[in-house]
Design a protein around this motif. Structure first.
Motif, mmCIF file in Angstrom:
data_model
loop_
_atom_site.group_PDB
_atom_site.id
_atom_site.type_symbol
_atom_site.label_atom_id
_atom_site.label_comp_id
_atom_site.label_asym_id
_atom_site.label_seq_id
_atom_site.Cartn_x
_atom_site.Cartn_y
_atom_site.Cartn_z
ATOM 1 N N LEU A 18 -1.455 1.157 -3.789
ATOM 2 C CA LEU A 18 -0.049 0.806 -3.941
ATOM 3 C C LEU A 18 0.472 0.154 -2.666
ATOM 4 C CD1 LEU A 18 2.705 0.942 -5.439
ATOM 5 C CD2 LEU A 18 3.018 3.205 -4.406
ATOM 6 N N GLN A 19 0.943 -1.070 -2.781
ATOM 7 C CA GLN A 19 1.541 -1.766 -1.644
ATOM 8 C C GLN A 19 3.017 -1.430 -1.602
ATOM 9 O OE1 GLN A 19 -0.488 -3.861 0.405
ATOM 10 N NE2 GLN A 19 1.230 -3.602 1.813
ATOM 11 N N ALA A 20 3.380 -0.414 -0.807
ATOM 12 C CA ALA A 20 4.757 0.073 -0.781
ATOM 13 C C ALA A 20 5.693 -0.892 -0.068
ATOM 14 C CB ALA A 20 4.810 1.444 -0.118
ATOM 15 N N VAL A 21 5.219 -1.479 1.030
ATOM 16 C CA VAL A 21 5.979 -2.479 1.780
ATOM 17 C C VAL A 21 5.048 -3.651 2.017
ATOM 18 C CG1 VAL A 21 7.153 -2.996 3.958
ATOM 19 C CG2 VAL A 21 7.496 -0.781 2.855
ATOM 20 N N ALA A 22 5.519 -4.853 1.686
ATOM 21 C CA ALA A 22 4.629 -6.022 1.676
ATOM 22 C C ALA A 22 5.243 -7.180 2.445
ATOM 23 C CB ALA A 22 4.320 -6.432 0.243
ATOM 24 N N GLY A 23 5.399 -7.004 3.747
ATOM 25 C CA GLY A 23 5.877 -8.106 4.568
ATOM 26 C C GLY A 23 7.382 -8.167 4.721
ATOM 27 N N VAL A 24 8.015 -7.042 5.060
ATOM 28 C CA VAL A 24 9.471 -7.002 5.199
ATOM 29 C C VAL A 24 9.889 -7.465 6.590
ATOM 30 C CG1 VAL A 24 11.473 -5.472 5.354
ATOM 31 C CG2 VAL A 24 9.861 -5.229 3.455
ATOM 32 N N ASP A 220 12.453 -5.500 -3.597
ATOM 33 C CA ASP A 220 11.787 -5.129 -4.846
ATOM 34 C C ASP A 220 10.290 -5.185 -4.620
ATOM 35 O OD1 ASP A 220 11.622 -4.458 -7.647
ATOM 36 O OD2 ASP A 220 10.966 -6.520 -7.995
ATOM 37 N N GLN A 221 9.601 -4.125 -5.031
ATOM 38 C CA GLN A 221 8.146 -4.040 -4.904
ATOM 39 C C GLN A 221 7.689 -4.352 -3.474
ATOM 40 O OE1 GLN A 221 6.646 -6.568 -8.070
ATOM 41 N NE2 GLN A 221 7.129 -5.044 -9.631
ATOM 42 N N GLY A 222 8.448 -3.823 -2.521
ATOM 43 C CA GLY A 222 8.059 -3.930 -1.126
ATOM 44 C C GLY A 222 8.365 -5.246 -0.457
ATOM 45 N N ARG A 223 9.108 -6.127 -1.117
ATOM 46 C CA ARG A 223 9.406 -7.444 -0.546
ATOM 47 C C ARG A 223 10.910 -7.683 -0.527
ATOM 48 N NH1 ARG A 223 4.691 -10.376 -0.429
ATOM 49 N NH2 ARG A 223 3.012 -9.601 -1.784
#
Length: 252
Positions: A18-24, A220-223
């Motif tokens: 699960l990618q919880a945070v994806a480049g914030v 949303d979805q880590g982005r």
């Protein structure tokens, strides 16, 4: 008031598959309130945890006034001027209200503190001022466990005030508050803004978001899908559909 006090770039964290945070990437400005908005599971609290050192990021950077903070422990980040609240409040439930607030002024975990009696008096004054500001002065000798829910929320805020941090990360601080308490909470934030505090809040009550925030980052979805002024972001029909769970179905 345009100074960036805290900046994160491309923060990422996965839990298994699960990618919880994806480049914030996020910037917090002195004297401004930024709201993190998005559906449950969007990565908002995880972003806070990465910034404060409660979780280690897989990649990305964060800086306070240009100083890198990745890899620091939570207490080290706090010493740089970051105060954090949690959804579950994390009060010292069997300590008094005053003791809870005074603990937030301590500079070390020792039984003795540097600075002697003069520094202790200054910490006491900060604690008493925070109790007055949050309306808890009359409850100073009550145990935290005996407080009503709204009073516990304000005790969490009193600890932040007493810490004299200039960056606040607030996780659902207005949830469960009645209208009068929400108005008092709003005054606390506005007073902090006037002093140049950079505030970031996670909040599901959109009325609170519109009333108090200068900017919104929609996750949303880590982005971060969008960032801008509240009026523009909250009127976007595509973002509204995501927020309320009305996503278009992908083609089979």
């Amino acid at each position: 008031m345009n100074e960036v006090l805290l900046r994160s770039e491309n923060l990422a964290r996965a839990f298994g598959g699960l990618q919880a945070v994806a480049g914030v990437s996020l910037s917090l400005y002195a004297g401004q309130v930024t709201a993190l908005v998005g559906p449950n599971g969007a990565g908002k609290t995880t972003t806070f945890n990465l910034i404060t050192g409660n979780l280690r990021a897989d990649s990305g950077t964060a800086q306070i006034r240009g100083r890198p903070i990745m890899g620091l422990k939570p207490w080290q980040v706090a010493r740089l001027g970051v105060a954090r609240s949690f959804q579950d409040l994390r009060l010292f439930t069997h300590m008094t209200v005053r003791e809870n607030v005074f603990a937030a002024t301590e500079t070390a975990s020792w039984f003795w503190q540097p600075g002697g009696s003069r520094a202790r008096l200054r910490r006491q004054e900060r604690a008493e001022a925070a109790l007055e500001a949050t309306g808890l002065a009359a409850l100073a000798d009550a145990r935290a466990v005996d407080l009503a829910y709204a009073e516990r929320k304000f005790l969490s805020m009193a600890r932040i005030l007493a810490a004299e941090a200039d960056i606040w990360l607030l996780d659902e601080p207005a949830s469960g508050l009645d209208l009068a308490s929400r108005l008092r909470f709003g005054e606390l934030l506005k007073n902090a803004q006037a002093r140049g505090v950079a505030i970031c809040l996670i909040e599901h009550n959109l009325d609170v978001v519109v009333e108090l925030s200068n900017r919104i980052a929609f996750l949303d979805q880590g982005r971060v899908l969008a960032e801008g002024d509240p009026g523009t972001i909250l009127k976007d029909p595509a973002l509204a559909a995501i927020y309320f769970g009305d996503r278009p179905q992908e083609a089979a």
